[in-house]
Write a protein that holds these residues in place. Structure first.
Motif, PDB file in Angstrom:
ATOM      1  N   LEU A  76     -27.300  19.213 -19.166  1.00  0.00           N
ATOM      2  CA  LEU A  76     -28.543  19.827 -18.709  1.00  0.00           C
ATOM      3  C   LEU A  76     -29.686  19.602 -19.689  1.00  0.00           C
ATOM      4  N   ALA A  77     -29.388  19.628 -20.988  1.00  0.00           N
ATOM      5  CA  ALA A  77     -30.422  19.435 -21.996  1.00  0.00           C
ATOM      6  C   ALA A  77     -31.006  18.033 -21.929  1.00  0.00           C
ATOM      7  N   GLN A  78     -30.178  17.056 -21.539  1.00  0.00           N
ATOM      8  CA  GLN A  78     -30.628  15.668 -21.468  1.00  0.00           C
ATOM      9  C   GLN A  78     -31.405  15.373 -20.193  1.00  0.00           C
ATOM     10  N   GLU A  79     -31.496  16.367 -19.289  1.00  0.00           N
ATOM     11  CA  GLU A  79     -32.207  16.179 -18.031  1.00  0.00           C
ATOM     12  C   GLU A  79     -33.504  16.978 -17.973  1.00  0.00           C
ATOM     13  N   GLU A  80     -33.904  17.570 -19.095  1.00  0.00           N
ATOM     14  CA  GLU A  80     -35.105  18.383 -19.112  1.00  0.00           C
ATOM     15  C   GLU A  80     -36.356  17.529 -18.883  1.00  0.00           C
ATOM     16  N   LYS A  81     -37.439  18.189 -18.496  1.00  0.00           N
ATOM     17  CA  LYS A  81     -38.702  17.499 -18.287  1.00  0.00           C
ATOM     18  C   LYS A  81     -39.133  16.800 -19.573  1.00  0.00           C
ATOM     19  N   GLY A  82     -39.551  15.553 -19.461  1.00  0.00           N
ATOM     20  CA  GLY A  82     -39.945  14.779 -20.623  1.00  0.00           C
ATOM     21  C   GLY A  82     -38.820  13.982 -21.255  1.00  0.00           C
ATOM     22  N   SER A  83     -37.599  14.142 -20.745  1.00  0.00           N
ATOM     23  CA  SER A  83     -36.447  13.409 -21.273  1.00  0.00           C
ATOM     24  C   SER A  83     -36.420  11.997 -20.706  1.00  0.00           C
ATOM     25  N   MET A  84     -35.550  11.157 -21.260  1.00  0.00           N
ATOM     26  CA  MET A  84     -35.389   9.813 -20.712  1.00  0.00           C
ATOM     27  C   MET A  84     -34.830   9.868 -19.297  1.00  0.00           C
ATOM     28  N   HIS A  85     -33.972  10.838 -19.029  1.00  0.00           N
ATOM     29  CA  HIS A  85     -33.455  11.017 -17.674  1.00  0.00           C
ATOM     30  C   HIS A  85     -34.611  11.275 -16.711  1.00  0.00           C
ATOM     31  N   ASP A  86     -35.511  12.147 -17.105  1.00  0.00           N
ATOM     32  CA  ASP A  86     -36.691  12.459 -16.295  1.00  0.00           C
ATOM     33  C   ASP A  86     -37.551  11.209 -16.096  1.00  0.00           C
ATOM     34  N   LEU A  88     -36.540   7.997 -16.230  1.00  0.00           N
ATOM     35  CA  LEU A  88     -35.846   7.040 -15.360  1.00  0.00           C
ATOM     36  C   LEU A  88     -35.906   7.476 -13.898  1.00  0.00           C
ATOM     37  N   MET A  89     -35.866   8.781 -13.654  1.00  0.00           N
ATOM     38  CA  MET A  89     -36.017   9.267 -12.288  1.00  0.00           C
ATOM     39  C   MET A  89     -37.391   8.880 -11.732  1.00  0.00           C
ATOM     40  N   LYS A  90     -38.418   8.960 -12.571  1.00  0.00           N
ATOM     41  CA  LYS A  90     -39.766   8.593 -12.130  1.00  0.00           C
ATOM     42  C   LYS A  90     -39.841   7.094 -11.813  1.00  0.00           C
ATOM     43  N   VAL A  91     -39.226   6.281 -12.665  1.00  0.00           N
ATOM     44  CA  VAL A  91     -39.221   4.837 -12.411  1.00  0.00           C
ATOM     45  C   VAL A  91     -38.516   4.535 -11.094  1.00  0.00           C
ATOM     46  N   ARG A  92     -37.361   5.179 -10.893  1.00  0.00           N
ATOM     47  CA  ARG A  92     -36.615   4.975  -9.646  1.00  0.00           C
ATOM     48  C   ARG A  92     -37.424   5.460  -8.437  1.00  0.00           C
ATOM     49  N   ASN A  93     -38.014   6.641  -8.553  1.00  0.00           N
ATOM     50  CA  ASN A  93     -38.729   7.236  -7.424  1.00  0.00           C
ATOM     51  C   ASN A  93     -39.994   6.470  -7.045  1.00  0.00           C
ATOM     52  N   THR A  94     -40.573   5.739  -7.991  1.00  0.00           N
ATOM     53  CA  THR A  94     -41.771   4.936  -7.690  1.00  0.00           C
ATOM     54  C   THR A  94     -41.402   3.530  -7.225  1.00  0.00           C
ATOM     55  N   LYS A  95     -40.104   3.285  -7.045  1.00  0.00           N
ATOM     56  CA  LYS A  95     -39.609   2.038  -6.433  1.00  0.00           C
ATOM     57  C   LYS A  95     -40.054   0.775  -7.183  1.00  0.00           C
ATOM     58  N   LEU A  96     -40.192   0.884  -8.505  1.00  0.00           N
ATOM     59  CA  LEU A  96     -40.620  -0.204  -9.386  1.00  0.00           C
ATOM     60  C   LEU A  96     -42.054  -0.650  -9.099  1.00  0.00           C
ATOM     61  N   GLU A  97     -42.857   0.207  -8.505  1.00  0.00           N
ATOM     62  CA  GLU A  97     -44.221  -0.171  -8.151  1.00  0.00           C
ATOM     63  C   GLU A  97     -45.261   0.381  -9.131  1.00  0.00           C
ATOM     64  N   ASN A  98     -44.826   1.181 -10.106  1.00  0.00           N
ATOM     65  CA  ASN A  98     -45.758   1.735 -11.091  1.00  0.00           C
ATOM     66  C   ASN A  98     -45.694   0.884 -12.355  1.00  0.00           C
ATOM     67  N   GLU A 222     -30.678   5.247 -26.998  1.00  0.00           N
ATOM     68  CA  GLU A 222     -32.132   5.179 -27.104  1.00  0.00           C
ATOM     69  C   GLU A 222     -32.801   5.056 -25.744  1.00  0.00           C
ATOM     70  N   ILE A 223     -32.343   4.142 -24.897  1.00  0.00           N
ATOM     71  CA  ILE A 223     -33.070   3.881 -23.654  1.00  0.00           C
ATOM     72  C   ILE A 223     -32.605   4.751 -22.488  1.00  0.00           C
ATOM     73  N   LEU A 224     -31.436   5.362 -22.605  1.00  0.00           N
ATOM     74  CA  LEU A 224     -30.938   6.205 -21.525  1.00  0.00           C
ATOM     75  C   LEU A 224     -30.952   7.686 -21.883  1.00  0.00           C
ATOM     76  N   GLY A 225     -31.184   7.988 -23.165  1.00  0.00           N
ATOM     77  CA  GLY A 225     -31.183   9.380 -23.586  1.00  0.00           C
ATOM     78  C   GLY A 225     -29.791   9.972 -23.617  1.00  0.00           C
ATOM     79  N   LEU A 226     -28.818   9.148 -24.024  1.00  0.00           N
ATOM     80  CA  LEU A 226     -27.413   9.555 -24.053  1.00  0.00           C
ATOM     81  C   LEU A 226     -26.874   9.545 -25.468  1.00  0.00           C
ATOM     82  N   GLU A 227     -25.796  10.253 -25.657  1.00  0.00           N
ATOM     83  CA  GLU A 227     -25.025  10.077 -26.883  1.00  0.00           C
ATOM     84  C   GLU A 227     -24.345   8.718 -26.793  1.00  0.00           C
ATOM     85  N   PRO A 228     -24.059   8.070 -27.943  1.00  0.00           N
ATOM     86  CA  PRO A 228     -23.443   6.743 -27.904  1.00  0.00           C
ATOM     87  C   PRO A 228     -22.179   6.720 -27.060  1.00  0.00           C
ATOM     88  N   VAL A 229     -22.018   5.673 -26.264  1.00  0.00           N
ATOM     89  CA  VAL A 229     -20.817   5.462 -25.464  1.00  0.00           C
ATOM     90  C   VAL A 229     -19.862   4.603 -26.275  1.00  0.00           C
TER      91      VAL A 229
END
Length: 264
Positions: A76-86, A88-98, A222-229
């Motif tokens: 949940l902490a990694q999905e807060e507003k202003g996070s990389m998850h947030d 990436l959701m914007k990039v997806r939702n704008t259909k790569l047009e922004n 760094e780019i996904l806002g995740l702990e290292p996999v």
């Protein structure tokens, strides 16, 4: 994603099934400078180009699940507003047009990329109309009641073709061929959101790495806002060292059993 879900998505990367609406990308040099960008309607491209792209897309979801392909979960902490998850959701939702959002993503990837070389960042946007399945597991298109809207980002090395001789019919002689920068197969990709239980899952991202040496662990963070996999090869090596150390110390056999269950 499991093996069957990956196979289902890869089937979309064919001329017959393809519904990819847009691709975008950036060419980055070894000094991390963005040299060029593009943004295209995918199905308007020449058929020969579409085939080449589809081949790259398939390779970016190839390998062994749990080794080359892993699925990571956001908390949940990694999905807060202003996070990389947030983001990436914007990039997806704008259909790569922004273009502004895309440029931010390109710069972030260029800065974090762990290798000193030229490379191509390529994104696709797709909406997959998920067909229903009956008890016999065959597709039932009429039962479809959900779509999977996602993007996949690929990182492909770019290198000069090998020099060589070619025949010039005008000169009727063999001449030095002109070398060009060539796009290689993906070394890394991520698909967001993930396709879990044949549904869109915004709480997971699926990651592909050509090699499993952990080179892209910090990159993913760094780019996904995740702990290292932790890659499978490194997990195996770490576990073997733990067991070897326990045996060398002549630990109680039950302690080794507990170590095994703790690790898995």
């Amino acid at each position: 994603m499991n093996k069957q879900e990956i196979a289902e998505i890869k089937k979309q990367y064919s001329i017959k099934e393809c519904a990819i609406s847009r691709i975008a990308g950036a060419y980055v040099d070894a000094e991390k400078n963005i040299k060029a960008t593009f943004n295209k309607q995918f199905l308007s491209l020449p058929e020969e180009e579409i085939y080449k792209y589809l081949d790259i897309f398939k390779k970016g979801l190839s390998g062994i699940v749990g080794k080359n392909i892993t699925t990571a979960e956001y908390d949940l902490a990694q999905e807060e507003k202003g996070s990389m998850h947030d983001f990436l959701m914007k990039v997806r939702n704008t259909k790569l047009e922004n273009e502004e959002l895309l440029h931010i993503l390109y710069e972030r990837i260029a800065e974090a990329y762990p290798d000193v070389s030229n490379f191509l960042i390529m994104l696709l946007y797709n909406v997959y109309d998920i067909p229903g399945r009956g008890n016999d597991q065959f597709k039932n298109v009429e039962a479809s009641d959900e779509v999977y809207e996602y993007m996949t980002c690929y990182i492909c090395p770019v290198a000069l073709e090998k020099p060589g001789l070619v025949f010039d019919p005008v000169k009727a002689d063999f001449v030095q061929k002109e070398t060009r920068w060539e796009v290689g197969v993906p070394v890394y990709s991520f698909t967001f959101p993930s396709f879990e239980d044949r549904c869109t899952d915004i709480h997971h991202v699926t990651i592909y790495t050509k090699k499993t040496d952990g080179q892209f662990d910090d990159f993913s963070k760094e780019i996904l806002g995740l702990e290292p996999v932790v890659a499978a090869d490194l997990q195996k090596e770490t576990f073997q060292k733990l067991i070897a150390n326990a045996v060398s110390q002549k630990d109680d056999p039950m302690e080794i059993v507990h170590l095994f269950f703790w690790y898995i």
